[in-house]
Design a protein around this motif. Structure first.
Motif, short mmCIF file in Angstrom:
data_model
loop_
_atom_site.label_atom_id
_atom_site.label_comp_id
_atom_site.label_asym_id
_atom_site.label_seq_id
_atom_site.Cartn_x
_atom_site.Cartn_y
_atom_site.Cartn_z
N PHE A 93 -3.12 -26.30 19.13
CA PHE A 93 -2.20 -26.65 18.21
C PHE A 93 -2.68 -25.96 17.10
O PHE A 93 -3.71 -25.36 16.81
CB PHE A 93 -2.32 -28.04 17.84
CG PHE A 93 -1.52 -28.84 18.73
CD1 PHE A 93 -2.09 -29.80 19.84
CD2 PHE A 93 -0.12 -29.13 18.91
CE1 PHE A 93 -1.55 -30.32 20.74
CE2 PHE A 93 0.45 -30.08 19.64
CZ PHE A 93 -0.24 -30.54 20.58
N GLY A 94 -1.52 -25.44 16.35
CA GLY A 94 -1.79 -24.47 14.89
C GLY A 94 -0.91 -24.91 14.05
O GLY A 94 0.30 -25.38 14.14
N TRP A 95 -1.16 -24.36 12.74
CA TRP A 95 -0.22 -24.46 11.79
C TRP A 95 -0.12 -23.05 11.46
O TRP A 95 -1.19 -22.28 11.16
CB TRP A 95 -0.75 -25.55 10.58
CG TRP A 95 -0.58 -26.82 10.68
CD1 TRP A 95 -1.46 -27.54 11.44
CD2 TRP A 95 0.56 -27.52 10.53
NE1 TRP A 95 -1.27 -28.77 11.38
CE2 TRP A 95 0.14 -28.88 10.96
CE3 TRP A 95 1.71 -27.54 10.35
CZ2 TRP A 95 1.13 -29.99 10.73
CZ3 TRP A 95 2.87 -28.42 10.06
CH2 TRP A 95 2.52 -29.67 10.54
N TYR A 96 1.29 -22.54 11.28
CA TYR A 96 1.61 -21.13 10.50
C TYR A 96 2.30 -21.67 9.46
O TYR A 96 2.89 -22.39 9.00
CB TYR A 96 2.27 -20.49 11.55
CG TYR A 96 1.37 -20.08 12.81
CD1 TYR A 96 0.79 -21.12 13.65
CD2 TYR A 96 0.94 -18.59 13.03
CE1 TYR A 96 0.09 -20.78 15.02
CE2 TYR A 96 0.26 -18.35 14.10
CZ TYR A 96 -0.16 -19.52 15.02
OH TYR A 96 -1.04 -18.84 16.09
N ARG A 97 2.37 -20.39 8.55
CA ARG A 97 3.09 -20.37 7.20
C ARG A 97 4.04 -19.34 7.10
O ARG A 97 3.60 -18.12 7.66
CB ARG A 97 2.55 -20.84 5.99
CG ARG A 97 1.56 -19.68 5.68
CD ARG A 97 0.49 -20.41 4.53
NE ARG A 97 -0.53 -19.31 4.10
CZ ARG A 97 -1.30 -19.53 2.99
NH1 ARG A 97 -1.52 -20.92 2.54
NH2 ARG A 97 -2.17 -18.85 2.61
N GLN A 98 5.09 -19.23 6.55
CA GLN A 98 5.83 -18.03 6.21
C GLN A 98 6.50 -18.15 4.69
O GLN A 98 7.18 -19.06 4.54
CB GLN A 98 6.82 -17.76 7.22
CG GLN A 98 7.67 -16.42 7.05
CD GLN A 98 8.70 -15.96 8.11
OE1 GLN A 98 8.91 -16.94 8.95
NE2 GLN A 98 8.96 -15.05 8.40
N ARG A 110 5.11 -14.47 9.27
CA ARG A 110 4.52 -15.59 9.39
C ARG A 110 3.24 -15.35 9.76
O ARG A 110 2.74 -14.34 10.47
CB ARG A 110 5.30 -16.57 10.62
CG ARG A 110 4.84 -17.78 11.21
CD ARG A 110 5.58 -18.40 11.90
NE ARG A 110 7.05 -18.52 11.80
CZ ARG A 110 7.85 -19.02 12.49
NH1 ARG A 110 7.44 -19.71 13.64
NH2 ARG A 110 9.32 -19.19 12.09
N GLU A 111 2.18 -16.14 9.27
CA GLU A 111 0.93 -16.00 9.55
C GLU A 111 -0.08 -17.31 9.79
O GLU A 111 0.55 -18.27 9.68
CB GLU A 111 0.22 -15.42 7.93
CG GLU A 111 0.20 -16.54 6.83
CD GLU A 111 -0.32 -16.00 5.63
OE1 GLU A 111 -0.83 -14.98 5.64
OE2 GLU A 111 -0.50 -16.83 4.58
N LEU A 112 -0.94 -17.15 10.50
CA LEU A 112 -1.81 -18.11 11.02
C LEU A 112 -2.44 -18.97 9.61
O LEU A 112 -2.80 -18.01 9.00
CB LEU A 112 -2.72 -17.57 12.00
CG LEU A 112 -3.82 -18.73 12.30
CD1 LEU A 112 -3.34 -19.54 13.18
CD2 LEU A 112 -5.08 -18.05 12.99
N VAL A 113 -2.48 -20.31 9.68
CA VAL A 113 -3.28 -20.86 8.77
C VAL A 113 -4.39 -21.65 9.36
O VAL A 113 -5.68 -21.40 8.93
CB VAL A 113 -2.51 -21.99 8.12
CG1 VAL A 113 -3.15 -22.77 7.20
CG2 VAL A 113 -1.19 -21.16 7.57
N ALA A 114 -4.16 -22.24 10.51
CA ALA A 114 -5.42 -22.84 11.08
C ALA A 114 -4.80 -23.33 12.67
O ALA A 114 -3.88 -23.51 12.74
CB ALA A 114 -5.83 -24.38 10.22
N VAL A 115 -6.01 -23.29 13.43
CA VAL A 115 -5.75 -23.93 15.07
C VAL A 115 -6.90 -24.59 15.31
O VAL A 115 -7.90 -24.68 14.71
CB VAL A 115 -5.62 -22.45 15.73
CG1 VAL A 115 -4.20 -21.71 15.58
CG2 VAL A 115 -6.97 -21.74 15.69
#
Length: 115
Positions: A33-38, A44-49
């Motif tokens: 699972f991950g969180w991305y943000r735009q 859109r970029e990766l925040v955390a996985v």
């Protein structure tokens, strides 16, 4: 597979928010699972996985401030010491193992950090 993200909002710089992502539709114990943000005008970029085994990885910009965690079919992103540059729409992502295939996205939740 469905992902429902929640917890976004408006917060002052230095404040905290906790995002939640509820996953449903299959068994997720082998998923990452991950969180991305735009942010507006940006990709859109990766925040955390977090991997199925519990390993975590963070973007350099959030290391030491954000923490990703998971519990069965829930995934969380604890965000502390928020900065205006953290303002973005945050998306939850679930990635199935390669042998199964599948990459799923939630609807996004807005995080706005005021200076």
């Amino acid at each position: 597979v469905q992902l429902q993200a929640s917890g976004g909002g408006l917060v002052q710089a230095g404040g905290s928010l906790r995002l939640s992502c509820a996953a449903s539709g299959t068994t997720f114990r082998t998923y990452a699972f991950g969180w991305y943000r735009q942010a507006p005008g940006k990709q859109r970029e990766l925040v955390a996985v977090i991997s199925a085994g519990g390993g975590t990885r963070y973007a350099d910009s959030v290391k030491g401030r954000f923490t990703i965690s998971g519990d069965n079919a829930m995934v969380y992103l604890q965000m502390n010491s928020l900065k205006p540059e953290d303002t973005a729409v945050y998306y939850c992502n679930a990635r199935a193992p390669a042998v199964i295939g599948g990459n799923y996205w939630g609807q996004g939740t807005q995080v706005t950090v005021s200076s």
